[in-house]
Design a protein around this motif. Structure first.
Motif, mmCIF file in Angstrom:
data_model
loop_
_atom_site.group_PDB
_atom_site.id
_atom_site.type_symbol
_atom_site.label_atom_id
_atom_site.label_comp_id
_atom_site.label_asym_id
_atom_site.label_seq_id
_atom_site.Cartn_x
_atom_site.Cartn_y
_atom_site.Cartn_z
ATOM 1 N N THR A 30 -5.739 14.294 -0.750
ATOM 2 C CA THR A 30 -7.016 14.113 -0.057
ATOM 3 C C THR A 30 -8.042 13.487 -0.989
ATOM 4 N N GLY A 31 -8.077 13.960 -2.231
ATOM 5 C CA GLY A 31 -8.993 13.393 -3.216
ATOM 6 C C GLY A 31 -8.688 11.932 -3.499
ATOM 7 N N MET A 32 -7.390 11.592 -3.551
ATOM 8 C CA MET A 32 -7.013 10.205 -3.788
ATOM 9 C C MET A 32 -7.478 9.313 -2.640
ATOM 10 N N GLN A 33 -7.307 9.781 -1.407
ATOM 11 C CA GLN A 33 -7.754 8.995 -0.255
ATOM 12 C C GLN A 33 -9.257 8.749 -0.318
ATOM 13 N N LEU A 64 -6.552 -2.294 -2.649
ATOM 14 C CA LEU A 64 -6.572 -0.825 -2.638
ATOM 15 C C LEU A 64 -6.180 -0.290 -1.262
ATOM 16 N N GLY A 65 -6.626 -0.978 -0.205
ATOM 17 C CA GLY A 65 -6.251 -0.584 1.153
ATOM 18 C C GLY A 65 -4.747 -0.695 1.369
ATOM 19 N N GLU A 66 -4.149 -1.780 0.910
ATOM 20 C CA GLU A 66 -2.700 -1.955 1.043
ATOM 21 C C GLU A 66 -1.952 -0.903 0.220
ATOM 22 N N PHE A 67 -2.467 -0.623 -0.963
ATOM 23 C CA PHE A 67 -1.850 0.408 -1.807
ATOM 24 C C PHE A 67 -1.843 1.748 -1.072
ATOM 25 N N MET A 68 -2.976 2.109 -0.464
ATOM 26 C CA MET A 68 -3.074 3.391 0.226
ATOM 27 C C MET A 68 -2.156 3.433 1.438
ATOM 28 N N GLU A 69 -2.050 2.320 2.161
ATOM 29 C CA GLU A 69 -1.135 2.302 3.306
ATOM 30 C C GLU A 69 0.291 2.593 2.850
ATOM 31 N N HIS A 70 0.694 1.975 1.752
ATOM 32 C CA HIS A 70 2.047 2.190 1.236
ATOM 33 C C HIS A 70 2.217 3.637 0.767
ATOM 34 N N LYS A 71 1.250 4.148 0.065
ATOM 35 C CA LYS A 71 1.347 5.511 -0.471
ATOM 36 C C LYS A 71 1.250 6.561 0.634
ATOM 37 N N ALA A 72 0.552 6.250 1.739
ATOM 38 C CA ALA A 72 0.425 7.218 2.829
ATOM 39 C C ALA A 72 1.807 7.582 3.370
ATOM 40 N N GLN A 73 2.680 6.601 3.496
ATOM 41 C CA GLN A 73 4.023 6.875 3.989
ATOM 42 C C GLN A 73 4.797 7.757 2.999
ATOM 43 N N VAL A 112 17.557 20.304 5.943
ATOM 44 C CA VAL A 112 17.885 19.184 5.060
ATOM 45 C C VAL A 112 17.973 17.849 5.788
ATOM 46 N N LYS A 113 17.712 17.823 7.098
ATOM 47 C CA LYS A 113 17.728 16.551 7.828
ATOM 48 C C LYS A 113 16.604 15.654 7.331
ATOM 49 N N GLU A 114 16.899 14.383 7.241
ATOM 50 C CA GLU A 114 15.957 13.381 6.715
ATOM 51 C C GLU A 114 14.843 13.107 7.734
ATOM 52 N N PRO A 115 13.566 13.298 7.359
ATOM 53 C CA PRO A 115 12.477 12.994 8.287
ATOM 54 C C PRO A 115 12.212 11.487 8.355
ATOM 55 N N VAL A 116 11.659 11.042 9.486
ATOM 56 C CA VAL A 116 11.217 9.652 9.642
ATOM 57 C C VAL A 116 9.692 9.683 9.625
ATOM 58 N N ILE A 117 9.088 8.879 8.734
ATOM 59 C CA ILE A 117 7.638 8.876 8.538
ATOM 60 C C ILE A 117 7.102 7.478 8.848
ATOM 61 N N ASN A 118 5.972 7.402 9.581
ATOM 62 C CA ASN A 118 5.368 6.097 9.855
ATOM 63 C C ASN A 118 4.445 5.680 8.716
ATOM 64 N N ASP A 119 3.842 4.497 8.856
ATOM 65 C CA ASP A 119 3.000 3.980 7.769
ATOM 66 C C ASP A 119 1.677 4.717 7.628
ATOM 67 N N LYS A 120 1.392 5.646 8.525
ATOM 68 C CA LYS A 120 0.181 6.469 8.413
ATOM 69 C C LYS A 120 0.501 7.825 7.783
#
Length: 147
Positions: A30-33, A64-73, A112-120
């Motif tokens: 949260t602090g990073m965002q 920085l916005g693109e970095f955060m989008e990538h890191k959010a996932q 242990v099933k692999e979750p699917v995460i979106n870009d948000k």
């Protein structure tokens, strides 16, 4: 299925420590965002005066916005995976306490099933829609207390 030798009190202790560490990771995320948003808006632009309500975003802010989008996932994946692992350990230990080893094995397999995460950073269910986060139960433990 092999034999099980589980210490419910030990699992409870590990889950409590993991929950504490997960809270720290959540606070850091949260602090990073917040910090990235502030940095992006403060980075300035290479353009002159602007019209409108929102200032234009410069190259540093865009990066920085693109970095955060990538890191959010990635951060979303870590959060979902941690939550599932903790819930799976709790559920499997609870089943073990009740003597249902098959249910314990099933709960462990689900965890242990692999979750699917979106870009948000949100988990996506089988229907393709974001899965709502479960409510936090800070009083749960796998020690078997209260039985």
């Amino acid at each position: 299925m092999g034999s099980w030798d589980v210490s419910p009190a030990g699992v409870s202790g590990v889950l409590q420590k993991t929950a504490h560490a997960a809270e720290g990771m959540s606070t850091a995320g949260t602090g990073m965002q917040t910090s990235l948003k502030s940095a992006a808006s403060s980075a300035g632009t290479i353009s002159g005066p602007y019209c409108g309500t929102a200032p234009p975003i410069g190259p540093v802010g865009a990066a920085l916005g693109e970095f955060m989008e990538h890191k959010a996932q990635e951060l979303g994946y870590i959060a979902v995976r941690t939550g599932r692992s903790m819930q799976g350990a709790f559920d499997a230990t609870t089943a073990y306490i009740h003597g249902d080893l098959q249910m314990a094995a099933n709960k462990q397999a689900q965890a242990v099933k692999e979750p699917v995460i979106n870009d948000k950073g949100q988990e996506i269910g089988p229907d393709g829609k974001p899965v709502p986060a479960p409510p936090a139960d800070k009083n749960a433990d796998a020690s078997g207390a209260g039985q």
